[in-house]
Design a protein around this motif. Structure first.
Motif, PDB file in Angstrom:
ATOM      1  N   LEU A  42      -1.279  -0.160 -21.040  1.00 24.85           N
ATOM      2  CA  LEU A  42       0.037   0.485 -21.020  1.00 24.85           C
ATOM      3  C   LEU A  42       0.559   0.451 -19.595  1.00 24.85           C
ATOM      4  N   ARG A  43       1.872   0.481 -19.478  1.00 22.57           N
ATOM      5  CA  ARG A  43       2.500   0.552 -18.154  1.00 22.57           C
ATOM      6  C   ARG A  43       3.433   1.738 -18.131  1.00 22.57           C
ATOM      7  N   TRP A  48       0.534   9.529  -9.431  1.00 22.80           N
ATOM      8  CA  TRP A  48       0.360   9.848 -10.837  1.00 22.80           C
ATOM      9  C   TRP A  48      -0.821  10.811 -10.984  1.00 22.80           C
ATOM     10  N   TYR A  49      -0.608  11.841 -11.783  1.00 24.37           N
ATOM     11  CA  TYR A  49      -1.656  12.790 -12.142  1.00 24.37           C
ATOM     12  C   TYR A  49      -1.784  12.780 -13.663  1.00 24.37           C
ATOM     13  N   ARG A  50      -2.876  13.337 -14.136  1.00 27.02           N
ATOM     14  CA  ARG A  50      -3.021  13.486 -15.581  1.00 27.02           C
ATOM     15  C   ARG A  50      -3.729  14.800 -15.891  1.00 27.02           C
ATOM     16  N   GLN A  51      -3.445  15.294 -17.090  1.00 23.66           N
ATOM     17  CA  GLN A  51      -4.066  16.528 -17.536  1.00 23.66           C
ATOM     18  C   GLN A  51      -4.449  16.388 -18.997  1.00 23.66           C
ATOM     19  N   ALA A  52      -5.742  16.442 -19.246  1.00 20.67           N
ATOM     20  CA  ALA A  52      -6.256  16.391 -20.606  1.00 20.67           C
ATOM     21  C   ALA A  52      -6.376  17.817 -21.139  1.00 20.67           C
ATOM     22  N   PRO A  53      -6.386  17.991 -22.456  1.00 22.78           N
ATOM     23  CA  PRO A  53      -6.492  19.333 -23.040  1.00 22.78           C
ATOM     24  C   PRO A  53      -7.722  20.069 -22.522  1.00 22.78           C
ATOM     25  N   GLY A  54      -7.498  21.292 -22.056  1.00 26.09           N
ATOM     26  CA  GLY A  54      -8.595  22.119 -21.578  1.00 26.09           C
ATOM     27  C   GLY A  54      -9.116  21.764 -20.204  1.00 26.09           C
ATOM     28  N   SER A  91     -12.670   7.162 -11.332  1.00 28.51           N
ATOM     29  CA  SER A  91     -12.737   6.877 -12.764  1.00 28.51           C
ATOM     30  C   SER A  91     -11.780   5.778 -13.202  1.00 28.51           C
ATOM     31  N   VAL A  92     -10.798   5.439 -12.382  1.00 30.32           N
ATOM     32  CA  VAL A  92      -9.816   4.422 -12.783  1.00 30.32           C
ATOM     33  C   VAL A  92      -9.829   3.192 -11.890  1.00 30.32           C
ATOM     34  N   LYS A  93     -10.644   3.204 -10.854  1.00 32.07           N
ATOM     35  CA  LYS A  93     -10.681   2.059  -9.944  1.00 32.07           C
ATOM     36  C   LYS A  93     -11.065   0.789 -10.696  1.00 32.07           C
ATOM     37  N   GLY A  94     -10.322  -0.268 -10.425  1.00 29.82           N
ATOM     38  CA  GLY A  94     -10.581  -1.541 -11.080  1.00 29.82           C
ATOM     39  C   GLY A  94      -9.888  -1.697 -12.419  1.00 29.82           C
ATOM     40  N   ARG A  95      -9.335  -0.607 -12.945  1.00 32.69           N
ATOM     41  CA  ARG A  95      -8.648  -0.664 -14.239  1.00 32.69           C
ATOM     42  C   ARG A  95      -7.163  -0.351 -14.114  1.00 32.69           C
ATOM     43  N   PHE A  96      -6.804   0.557 -13.221  1.00 27.27           N
ATOM     44  CA  PHE A  96      -5.412   0.973 -13.044  1.00 27.27           C
ATOM     45  C   PHE A  96      -4.871   0.423 -11.727  1.00 27.27           C
ATOM     46  N   THR A  97      -3.579   0.134 -11.721  1.00 25.99           N
ATOM     47  CA  THR A  97      -2.913  -0.317 -10.500  1.00 25.99           C
ATOM     48  C   THR A  97      -1.606   0.438 -10.333  1.00 25.99           C
ATOM     49  N   ILE A  98      -1.441   1.075  -9.190  1.00 29.94           N
ATOM     50  CA  ILE A  98      -0.196   1.756  -8.876  1.00 29.94           C
ATOM     51  C   ILE A  98       0.641   0.858  -7.976  1.00 29.94           C
ATOM     52  N   LYS A 141      14.390   0.665  -6.089  1.00 36.74           N
ATOM     53  CA  LYS A 141      14.724   1.324  -7.353  1.00 36.74           C
ATOM     54  C   LYS A 141      14.219   2.759  -7.407  1.00 36.74           C
ATOM     55  N   ASN A 142      13.587   3.233  -6.333  1.00 36.14           N
ATOM     56  CA  ASN A 142      13.018   4.588  -6.304  1.00 36.14           C
ATOM     57  C   ASN A 142      12.092   4.818  -7.501  1.00 36.14           C
ATOM     58  N   THR A 143      11.289   3.821  -7.794  1.00 36.04           N
ATOM     59  CA  THR A 143      10.462   3.850  -8.989  1.00 36.04           C
ATOM     60  C   THR A 143       8.999   3.572  -8.645  1.00 36.04           C
ATOM     61  N   VAL A 144       8.111   4.307  -9.314  1.00 37.67           N
ATOM     62  CA  VAL A 144       6.685   4.076  -9.189  1.00 37.67           C
ATOM     63  C   VAL A 144       6.141   3.695 -10.559  1.00 37.67           C
ATOM     64  N   TYR A 145       5.164   2.797 -10.559  1.00 35.81           N
ATOM     65  CA  TYR A 145       4.585   2.299 -11.794  1.00 35.81           C
ATOM     66  C   TYR A 145       3.077   2.567 -11.815  1.00 35.81           C
ATOM     67  N   LEU A 146       2.544   2.632 -13.022  1.00 36.96           N
ATOM     68  CA  LEU A 146       1.097   2.701 -13.184  1.00 36.96           C
ATOM     69  C   LEU A 146       0.715   1.733 -14.302  1.00 36.96           C
ATOM     70  N   GLN A 147       0.095   0.626 -13.917  1.00 36.43           N
ATOM     71  CA  GLN A 147      -0.397  -0.335 -14.893  1.00 36.43           C
ATOM     72  C   GLN A 147      -1.817   0.079 -15.270  1.00 36.43           C
ATOM     73  N   MET A 148      -2.029   0.348 -16.542  1.00 30.93           N
ATOM     74  CA  MET A 148      -3.325   0.830 -17.016  1.00 30.93           C
ATOM     75  C   MET A 148      -3.929  -0.211 -17.950  1.00 30.93           C
ATOM     76  N   ASN A 149      -5.044  -0.775 -17.546  1.00 29.64           N
ATOM     77  CA  ASN A 149      -5.753  -1.776 -18.346  1.00 29.64           C
ATOM     78  C   ASN A 149      -7.120  -1.239 -18.767  1.00 29.64           C
ATOM     79  N   SER A 150      -7.717  -1.893 -19.742  1.00 26.03           N
ATOM     80  CA  SER A 150      -9.050  -1.507 -20.224  1.00 26.03           C
ATOM     81  C   SER A 150      -9.129  -0.010 -20.493  1.00 26.03           C
ATOM     82  N   LEU A 151      -8.147   0.491 -21.209  1.00 23.24           N
ATOM     83  CA  LEU A 151      -8.063   1.932 -21.444  1.00 23.24           C
ATOM     84  C   LEU A 151      -9.236   2.428 -22.275  1.00 23.24           C
TER      85      LEU A 151
END
Length: 121
Positions: free
Chosen positions: A18-19, A36-42, A62-69, A75-85
């Protein structure tokens, strides 16, 4: 008024990609670091990745090698490319940015509204 709007979340199978995008808008003088931050339930909100205005990046182990920021300063835009989810990547993902708004003053941290990422097995 400054606003961060995220997009790109959704449901994906394990191993998929996902991107995420996050666009800042409003009366912006300059954007410093974005991330980018994330919050899982609990669980507490955790840093996933960050990027400075000069392009220096930082990742959670935990995301090194799989995610790229990355970011597009024009465009004042930041992206997060998430592979091998993985299932454990399931969470609400939030972008944040340190922004100096107009008229120029001190930097202030802004958050997006969050976008859900669900990884199924």
């Amino acid at each position: 008024q400054v606003q961060l709007v995220e997009s790109g979340g959704g449901l994906v199978q394990a191993g998929g990609s996902l991107r995420l995008s996050c666009a800042a808008s409003g009366s912006i003088f300059r954007i410093n670091a974005m991330g980018w931050y994330r919050q899982a339930p609990g669980k507490q909100r955790e840093l996933v990745a960050s990027i400075t205005s000069g392009g220096t990046t930082n990742y959670a182990d935990s995301v090194k090698g799989r995610f790229t920021i990355s970011r597009d300063n024009a465009k004042n835009t930041v992206y997060l490319q998430m592979n091998s989810l993985k299932r454990e990547d399931t969470a609400v993902y939030y972008c944040d940015a340190e922004i100096i708004s107009l008229p120029p003053s001190v930097p202030y941290g802004y958050w997006g509204q969050g976008t859900q990422v669900t990884v199924s097995s």
